[in-house]
Scaffold this motif. Structure first.
Motif, PDB file in Angstrom:
ATOM      1  N   GLY A 293      71.559 117.018  65.445  1.00  0.00           N
ATOM      2  CA  GLY A 293      70.636 115.952  65.089  1.00  0.00           C
ATOM      3  C   GLY A 293      70.786 114.789  66.048  1.00  0.00           C
ATOM      4  N   VAL A 294      70.181 113.673  65.683  1.00  0.00           N
ATOM      5  CA  VAL A 294      70.283 112.472  66.520  1.00  0.00           C
ATOM      6  C   VAL A 294      70.782 111.313  65.667  1.00  0.00           C
ATOM      7  CG1 VAL A 294      68.463 113.188  68.104  1.00  0.00           C
ATOM      8  CG2 VAL A 294      67.873 111.798  66.103  1.00  0.00           C
ATOM      9  N   ASP A 295      71.319 110.336  66.334  1.00  0.00           N
ATOM     10  CA  ASP A 295      71.687 109.087  65.682  1.00  0.00           C
ATOM     11  C   ASP A 295      70.393 108.300  65.455  1.00  0.00           C
ATOM     12  OD1 ASP A 295      72.450 106.491  65.053  1.00  0.00           O
ATOM     13  OD2 ASP A 295      74.210 106.532  66.347  1.00  0.00           O
ATOM     14  N   PRO A 296      70.028 108.037  64.191  1.00  0.00           N
ATOM     15  CA  PRO A 296      68.742 107.353  63.945  1.00  0.00           C
ATOM     16  C   PRO A 296      68.657 105.956  64.547  1.00  0.00           C
ATOM     17  CG  PRO A 296      70.028 107.577  61.916  1.00  0.00           C
ATOM     18  CD  PRO A 296      70.731 108.372  62.954  1.00  0.00           C
ATOM     19  N   LYS A 297      69.819 105.340  64.879  1.00  0.00           N
ATOM     20  CA  LYS A 297      69.799 103.999  65.480  1.00  0.00           C
ATOM     21  C   LYS A 297      69.809 104.066  67.007  1.00  0.00           C
ATOM     22  CE  LYS A 297      72.037 101.811  61.508  1.00  0.00           C
ATOM     23  NZ  LYS A 297      72.052 103.007  60.659  1.00  0.00           N
ATOM     24  N   SER A 304      76.275 116.167  65.860  1.00  0.00           N
ATOM     25  CA  SER A 304      76.332 117.478  65.215  1.00  0.00           C
ATOM     26  C   SER A 304      77.233 117.386  63.990  1.00  0.00           C
ATOM     27  CB  SER A 304      76.846 118.544  66.185  1.00  0.00           C
ATOM     28  OG  SER A 304      78.201 118.314  66.517  1.00  0.00           O
ATOM     29  N   ARG A 305      77.048 118.346  63.091  1.00  0.00           N
ATOM     30  CA  ARG A 305      77.883 118.435  61.906  1.00  0.00           C
ATOM     31  C   ARG A 305      78.361 119.879  61.745  1.00  0.00           C
ATOM     32  NH1 ARG A 305      77.815 113.722  62.263  1.00  0.00           N
ATOM     33  NH2 ARG A 305      77.110 112.140  60.782  1.00  0.00           N
ATOM     34  N   GLN A 306      79.673 120.048  61.635  1.00  0.00           N
ATOM     35  CA  GLN A 306      80.262 121.367  61.397  1.00  0.00           C
ATOM     36  C   GLN A 306      80.038 121.751  59.931  1.00  0.00           C
ATOM     37  OE1 GLN A 306      81.795 123.270  63.681  1.00  0.00           O
ATOM     38  NE2 GLN A 306      81.800 121.787  65.344  1.00  0.00           N
ATOM     39  N   PRO A 312      81.317 114.415  57.197  1.00  0.00           N
ATOM     40  CA  PRO A 312      80.392 113.547  56.447  1.00  0.00           C
ATOM     41  C   PRO A 312      79.219 114.375  55.910  1.00  0.00           C
ATOM     42  CG  PRO A 312      80.969 112.563  58.560  1.00  0.00           C
ATOM     43  CD  PRO A 312      81.503 113.957  58.589  1.00  0.00           C
ATOM     44  N   PHE A 313      78.739 114.007  54.731  1.00  0.00           N
ATOM     45  CA  PHE A 313      77.647 114.766  54.102  1.00  0.00           C
ATOM     46  C   PHE A 313      76.360 114.667  54.910  1.00  0.00           C
ATOM     47  CE2 PHE A 313      73.765 114.175  51.568  1.00  0.00           C
ATOM     48  CZ  PHE A 313      73.579 115.492  51.165  1.00  0.00           C
ATOM     49  N   CYS A 314      75.682 115.797  55.062  1.00  0.00           N
ATOM     50  CA  CYS A 314      74.285 115.790  55.512  1.00  0.00           C
ATOM     51  C   CYS A 314      73.583 117.010  54.948  1.00  0.00           C
ATOM     52  CB  CYS A 314      74.150 115.711  57.028  1.00  0.00           C
ATOM     53  SG  CYS A 314      74.222 117.249  57.919  1.00  0.00           S
ATOM     54  N   GLY A 315      72.310 116.843  54.641  1.00  0.00           N
ATOM     55  CA  GLY A 315      71.503 117.924  54.086  1.00  0.00           C
ATOM     56  C   GLY A 315      70.046 117.720  54.444  1.00  0.00           C
ATOM     57  N   LEU A 316      69.220 118.706  54.119  1.00  0.00           N
ATOM     58  CA  LEU A 316      67.789 118.647  54.441  1.00  0.00           C
ATOM     59  C   LEU A 316      66.973 118.912  53.184  1.00  0.00           C
ATOM     60  CD1 LEU A 316      66.036 118.511  57.217  1.00  0.00           C
ATOM     61  CD2 LEU A 316      65.492 120.862  56.621  1.00  0.00           C
ATOM     62  N   GLU A 403      70.147 112.284  61.785  1.00  0.00           N
ATOM     63  CA  GLU A 403      68.795 112.735  61.450  1.00  0.00           C
ATOM     64  C   GLU A 403      68.580 114.123  62.047  1.00  0.00           C
ATOM     65  OE1 GLU A 403      64.174 111.556  62.420  1.00  0.00           O
ATOM     66  OE2 GLU A 403      65.629 109.912  62.147  1.00  0.00           O
ATOM     67  N   LEU A 404      68.379 115.113  61.179  1.00  0.00           N
ATOM     68  CA  LEU A 404      68.185 116.493  61.608  1.00  0.00           C
ATOM     69  C   LEU A 404      66.723 116.720  61.982  1.00  0.00           C
ATOM     70  CD1 LEU A 404      70.220 118.285  58.781  1.00  0.00           C
ATOM     71  CD2 LEU A 404      71.039 117.552  61.027  1.00  0.00           C
ATOM     72  N   PRO A 405      66.430 117.751  62.809  1.00  0.00           N
ATOM     73  CA  PRO A 405      65.028 118.070  63.106  1.00  0.00           C
ATOM     74  C   PRO A 405      64.269 118.375  61.817  1.00  0.00           C
ATOM     75  CG  PRO A 405      66.507 119.280  64.566  1.00  0.00           C
ATOM     76  CD  PRO A 405      67.370 118.630  63.532  1.00  0.00           C
ATOM     77  N   SER A 406      63.052 117.905  61.743  1.00  0.00           N
ATOM     78  CA  SER A 406      62.239 118.110  60.540  1.00  0.00           C
ATOM     79  C   SER A 406      61.624 119.508  60.546  1.00  0.00           C
ATOM     80  CB  SER A 406      61.155 117.040  60.468  1.00  0.00           C
ATOM     81  OG  SER A 406      60.514 117.085  59.210  1.00  0.00           O
ATOM     82  N   ILE A 407      60.711 119.756  59.635  1.00  0.00           N
ATOM     83  CA  ILE A 407      60.026 121.052  59.550  1.00  0.00           C
ATOM     84  C   ILE A 407      58.590 120.850  60.003  1.00  0.00           C
ATOM     85  CG2 ILE A 407      59.446 123.005  58.071  1.00  0.00           C
ATOM     86  CD1 ILE A 407      61.539 121.968  56.066  1.00  0.00           C
ATOM     87  N   LYS A 408      58.144 121.665  60.951  1.00  0.00           N
ATOM     88  CA  LYS A 408      56.772 121.545  61.457  1.00  0.00           C
ATOM     89  C   LYS A 408      55.902 122.579  60.751  1.00  0.00           C
ATOM     90  CE  LYS A 408      54.017 121.659  65.704  1.00  0.00           C
ATOM     91  NZ  LYS A 408      53.077 120.668  65.182  1.00  0.00           N
ATOM     92  N   PHE A 409      54.817 122.114  60.157  1.00  0.00           N
ATOM     93  CA  PHE A 409      53.907 123.004  59.443  1.00  0.00           C
ATOM     94  C   PHE A 409      52.602 123.152  60.217  1.00  0.00           C
ATOM     95  CE2 PHE A 409      56.609 121.139  56.136  1.00  0.00           C
ATOM     96  CZ  PHE A 409      57.103 122.298  55.548  1.00  0.00           C
ATOM     97  N   ALA A 410      51.946 124.286  60.015  1.00  0.00           N
ATOM     98  CA  ALA A 410      50.680 124.555  60.700  1.00  0.00           C
ATOM     99  C   ALA A 410      49.592 123.602  60.215  1.00  0.00           C
ATOM    100  CB  ALA A 410      50.259 126.006  60.450  1.00  0.00           C
ATOM    101  N   ASP A 411      48.596 123.361  61.077  1.00  0.00           N
ATOM    102  CA  ASP A 411      47.457 122.527  60.696  1.00  0.00           C
ATOM    103  C   ASP A 411      46.552 123.278  59.731  1.00  0.00           C
ATOM    104  OD1 ASP A 411      48.285 120.489  62.386  1.00  0.00           O
ATOM    105  OD2 ASP A 411      47.188 121.295  64.096  1.00  0.00           O
ATOM    106  N   THR A 412      45.900 122.522  58.860  1.00  0.00           N
ATOM    107  CA  THR A 412      44.949 123.134  57.924  1.00  0.00           C
ATOM    108  C   THR A 412      43.730 123.656  58.678  1.00  0.00           C
ATOM    109  OG1 THR A 412      43.880 121.004  57.517  1.00  0.00           O
ATOM    110  CG2 THR A 412      45.681 121.620  56.050  1.00  0.00           C
ATOM    111  N   VAL A 413      43.096 124.690  58.109  1.00  0.00           N
ATOM    112  CA  VAL A 413      41.933 125.290  58.786  1.00  0.00           C
ATOM    113  C   VAL A 413      40.662 125.238  57.945  1.00  0.00           C
ATOM    114  CG1 VAL A 413      43.326 126.861  60.182  1.00  0.00           C
ATOM    115  CG2 VAL A 413      42.520 127.615  57.941  1.00  0.00           C
TER     116      VAL A 413
END
Length: 696
Positions: A293-297, A304-306, A312-316, A403-413
């Motif tokens: 992930g990245v440092d949001p600041k 990274s998190r092992q 430290p806690f992280c989740g999505l 901040e972990l990478p988000s989820i990319k969803f397809a565009d509506t059709v």
């Protein structure tokens, strides 16, 4: 008691519609002892398809999570939809899973949505095993499915089981068991106990030659992975069972092979070996690489998190189910521990969130006996308390942010206009649509106050139909629905070099700015607009320069030239600029950039794009002519045909606009004997008359 992370398996069941995913899930729950009776999809009694819409249609629409234990392993299993309209459910699940079971029908083999879910698993680098289901169906062909996986999916299937016979009971050699190629045993599954009782015997002579041949192929794959195994084979020494399993596991985790199992989930044949294969071959959270992930600041700083409870806690957040008592947030924990009555940070929203309650999940609800104080690394849980985070957001330790990478969803059709029958229904409709947006990231709703209508958008006819039923049946709303229409896009057909200017008097101030830009089409018309800053280093002050580039990007997000549809497939290069000593501020350059943008789209030749679908029709040969003729009338291009057993598969590329009601047309033309599936393929220029006559 804390669970051993090595023994956790976070897996998903993914496949084309009707391959048997939910039946496999039900059988696993039954065989593990989690339930005492096997649910049936056609009876609407399965645990995971608990929504009335799912039970009525006999398909999975919403992903569901169930937990069970098998031979010391703690399994978190996500059952996902197979229909392309609900592919977002697969996307969000694969984003947080460690491994997957890909189910194929032994009769239909690799189908259109099989390719889609396989590509999704590739994108998230998810190791997978394969289950060839429905071996007891007419036309089942184990070898054909194996032969398809390589060329069509780019996989390398390695069978660890063979079917004993194939087809229903009335054929000469019906499916009646499996041969374990790792242990060199034949297994038969007792129908009286629905597969719970398994009998193991030596391989009968009639199957010995075939088993030896397949075993040799298995050992070839093992030798490529394990040099010690290769040395034993070269010396004609037996390879120990543990070494074979370890090599297959290594190859699976490296995604160089996919172990293949087979059976009939409906009749409980072959599911127990598959369940053992989940533990033997799919990864635990410790086998997966640390999350990045990245440092949001400091967004240029990578963190990274092992997978370690001491980190430290992280989740999505990967799913949100709205509820009156507080939205249910489904979270995958990647590191650290999450405790009830604690606070976490959501960097995407820059908000602190409360963790009021923690629950285990069963199907699409909280497990009534599953409230817990703490969840740890590798867990998938339900959290009640957050208010700001949305699907794809990170939650993390308040002091140690990531901040972990988000989820990319397809565009509506596809879109549909709706409006409430009365003003009294307006507020309730707005609240309901907001709730549905939180639940489903591929659902959109935009209100047009001028005409009193709301435009809802989704992934296809079935998606919008399900939304329609939920609004009227589940929420009791009186809503008027209009005919669906496709979501067009716009691009440009050529290149243009333009000069945008601002030269105007505003009050007593003379404003001036000039900016040069070049517009050109991208190779892929579906890609987002790209704006390149090619200005000479000292051409403009930084604040003015930033304002001009930002204006181009904002205008690109605002839509195209023809009818304001989303713009895509355009490259904009800002090459030069001129300013005066006075009056050349940020506002002037925004005006000049806007002028250049409008001129660029007009001079490069605006083009209306329509969505195109990849269509796959499976039909008996007798109806092929009628179906091809119908596709051609719909402006489809037939890309190819192939024979799969007794059926012919037609692959075509067709404009979505022409495909409304197509599944009914296929059934009508084939007397109910053909089937079809569609998935988005891309965009192509729409007919000229559409661009000329189109109006909102």
């Amino acid at each position: 008691m804390a669970q051993d992370i090595n023994q956790i398996r976070n897996i998903g069941i993914i496949a084309h519609i009707d391959a048997g995913k939910t039946t496999v899930t039900e059988r696993m729950l039954y065989l593990s002892g989690e339930k005492h009776r096997v649910g049936r999809v056609d009876h609407g009694t399965t645990d995971t398809d608990d929504d009335p819409e799912e039970q009525e249609r006999g398909i999975t629409i919403f992903s569901a999570c169930v937990k069970y234990q098998w031979k010391g392993f703690n399994i978190n299993l996500l059952d996902t939809p197979g229909h392309v309209d609900f592919t977002a459910e697969v996307e969000r699940c694969l984003r947080v899973l460690d491994g997957a079971v890909v189910v194929f029908s032994a009769r239909e083999g690799v189908e259109a949505q099989s390719e889609t879910v396989w590509r999704q698993a590739d994108r998230y680098e998810v190791p997978r095993i394969v289950f060839i289901n429905k071996m007891d169906r007419e036309g089942a062909d184990f070898q054909s499915v194996i032969d398809d996986i390589g060329p069509r999916l780019g996989g390398r299937p390695v069978p660890v089981e063979l079917p004993v016979g194939q087809g229903p009971p009335h054929v000469a050699d019906p499916f009646r068991g499996t041969i374990d190629l790792v242990r060199n045993k034949m297994r038969q599954f007792d129908p009286e106990t629905e597969g719970k009782n398994v009998t193991e015997t030596e391989i009968p002579d009639e199957f010995a030659d075939d088993a030896a041949l397949w075993r040799e192929q298995l050992l070839e794959a093992v030798c490529e992975i394990d040099e010690e195994a290769m040395a034993l084979v070269m010396e004609d020494k037996p390879v120990p069972e543990e070494m074979v399993i370890a090599a297959i596991r290594k190859g699976t985790l490296e995604r160089t092979i996919q172990p293949v199992f087979c059976g009939s989930a409906l009749h409980g044949i072959g599911v127990q070996p598959l369940m053992s294969g989940v533990g033997d071959y799919l990864p635990s959270p410790l086998d997966r690489p640390p999350v990045q992930g990245v440092d949001p600041k400091k967004r240029d700083k990578t963190l990274s998190r092992q997978p370690d409870p001491k980190e430290p806690f992280c989740g999505l957040v990967f799913k949100i189910l709205p509820a009156k008592t507080g939205d249910n947030y489904w979270i995958r924990v990647y590191s650290g521990e999450l405790k009830q009555n604690s606070r976490v940070y959501c960097p995407n929203r820059d908000k602190k969130e409360n963790v009021a309650q923690l629950w285990q999940i069963h199907a699409s609800k909280k497990d009534r006996d599953g409230q817990t104080d703490t969840v740890t690394t590798g867990d998938i849980c339900c959290v009640i308390g957050p208010r700001f985070a949305i699907t794809g957001d990170t939650v993390c330790d308040v002091k140690e942010n990531i901040e972990l990478p988000s989820i990319k969803f397809a565009d509506t059709v596809l879109s549909m206009a709706i409006e409430p029958e009365s003003t009294a229904d307006r507020k309730k409709l707005d609240e309901t649509l907001d709730m549905l947006r939180r639940q489903d990231p591929t659902f959109q709703a935009v209100e047009n106050e001028d005409i009193g209508q709301t435009l809802i958008s989704g992934m296809g006819e079935l998606h919008l139909e399900v939304i329609q039923h939920r609004l009227t049946r589940d929420f009791g709303l009186n809503v008027k629905f209009y005919k669906p229409r496709v979501n067009y896009r716009e691009t440009i057909g050529g290149t243009a070099s333009v000069v945008g200017q601002c030269n105007r008097q505003i009050g007593d101030k003379q404003m001036f700015a000039r900016i040069n830009a070049t517009f050109s089409p991208l190779d892929d018309a579906s890609k987002p607009v790209i704006v390149f800053d090619r200005l000479p280093p000292d051409c403009l002050p930084n604040d003015v320069r930033t304002a001009a580039i930002e204006e181009f990007r904002q205008r690109a997000e605002g839509g195209g030239f023809i009818a304001g549809f989303p713009l895509s497939g355009v490259k904009i290069e800002v090459t030069d600029a001129e300013m005066a000593e006075e009056g050349s501020d940020e506002v002037a350059f925004r005006i000049a950039a806007g002028d250049a943008f409008d001129k660029g789209l007009e001079q490069a030749g605006p083009v209306l794009l329509e969505p195109v679908m990849k269509v796959e029709v499976t039909t008996p040969e007798d109806y092929m002519g009628e179906l091809v003729g119908d596709l051609q009338q719909r402006r489809a291009i037939v890309a190819g045909t192939e024979q799969r057993g007794a059926m012919t598969v037609i692959t075509a590329h067709a404009p979505l606009k022409e495909m409304f009601g197509y599944s009914s047309a296929v059934r009508s033309l084939s007397q109910g004997r053909a089937g079809s599936s569609m998935e988005p393929l891309g965009y192509q220029p729409a007919p000229k008359e559409d661009a000329e006559t189109f109006s909102y």
